[in-house]
Design an enzyme around this catalytic site. Sequence first.
Site, PDB file in Angstrom:
ATOM      1  CE  LYS A 111       5.364 -88.504  20.177  1.00 42.76           C
ATOM      2  NZ  LYS A 111       5.789 -87.627  19.197  1.00 42.76           N
ATOM      3  CE  LYS A 195       6.429 -82.280  23.787  1.00 43.17           C
ATOM      4  NZ  LYS A 195       7.530 -82.375  22.878  1.00 43.17           N
ATOM      5  CE  LYS A 198       9.081 -80.593  15.399  1.00 40.70           C
ATOM      6  NZ  LYS A 198       9.591 -81.919  15.700  1.00 40.70           N
TER       7      LYS A 198
END
Length: 331
Positions: A111, A195, A198
């Site tokens: 992230k 992956k 969302k």
Amino acid sequence: MKRMLSGIKPTGRVTLGNYIGAIKPFVSFQDDYEMIIFIANLHSMTIYQEPKVLRQNTKDLIALYLAAGLDPERVTLFLQSDVMEHAQLGWYLGCMVTMGELSRMTQYKDKAAKSKKNEGIGAGIFNYPSLMNADILLYDPDYVPVGEDQKQHVELARDIADRFNKRYSDTFKLPEPLIPRVGGRVMDLQDPTRKMSKSDDTSKGCIYILDPINVSKKKIMSAKTDSGSEIYFDPENKPGISNLLEIYSILSGKTIKELEEQYKGMGYGAFKKDLAEVLGAELQKIQDRYNELMSGHVIDDILNEGAQKAQRMARKKLAKVERKIGITIKK
Ligand code: ATP
Ligand code: LTN
């Protein structure tokens, strides 16, 4: 009965990855385990959430859990923010973890790498595992069912529990991650090396549970497949078709072997068409139930009851921790 605990963040529209990697397994576990499931809304704040959208995503997520078949009579279902003990224990545990341990978390590294250059990285993303440790350790679960990406966080919770038990005295049960053998890492349909997530910017490779059914079917039909035309499981050389095989296996209840046999000699087109149908039928069932739930008032009642049950457990554990560490001065 052994106990299981898990949470999902209301950070975006629920994906097929969340459904296959988390929600569907939870539903199957409820017969044999005592389940504690919560909406990790404190965790969602690590990235800015539009308040209106956060409210909607939170409601959607609860309704989807129920629509997928979680039974609130048997499962304790609640909002993390309704149980203040999570944040409080998170602070104590944050004082017991090292900066080095937190910097090694791959979710943080990913992230941080993705965050926009000039904005800096919120400290919440770094500290997040401490809150997750508290989520878990407050309830003494035997197992924490999660997707592959969360294994490292559950292992950290185990290390911290062990550290606490040794420094003070036996207080926390050491939890174990439980990763589905098939479906633990559903990949993006356009880039099967990543992956399905969302919170990614593009949505072409990601199926959302509440999207119109024909949109999801189209995404399956246009999923990236690999060279060659045979259908067999080989994640390294055939990541696209292997991902679809895993999805198909979970949705149909057939093993990957059975599917390979069934589609022997057939092309990708026929395989995808059948998978699209199976997916469409499952999504339709969920969406019908979701629409019913959203038009009634049961959700508030379920959350109130869930919060009360969770609070009782969490208060007891936090009181024990505070006695042991010397924060409580009363005998
Ligand atoms: P984000 O992309 O914002 O990090 P997320 O979907 O990974 O969100 P959560 O909503 O907290 O994060 O995930 C809920 C559960 O779904 C976790 O147990 C996670 O491991 C699982 N999960 C998420 N993505 C996938 C995936 N692609 N395949 C299998 N399981 C997944
Ligand atoms: N970190 C998880 C969500 C999460 C969780 C938890 C999962 C928060 N607290 C406790 C299991 C147990 C994620 O990003 N998917």
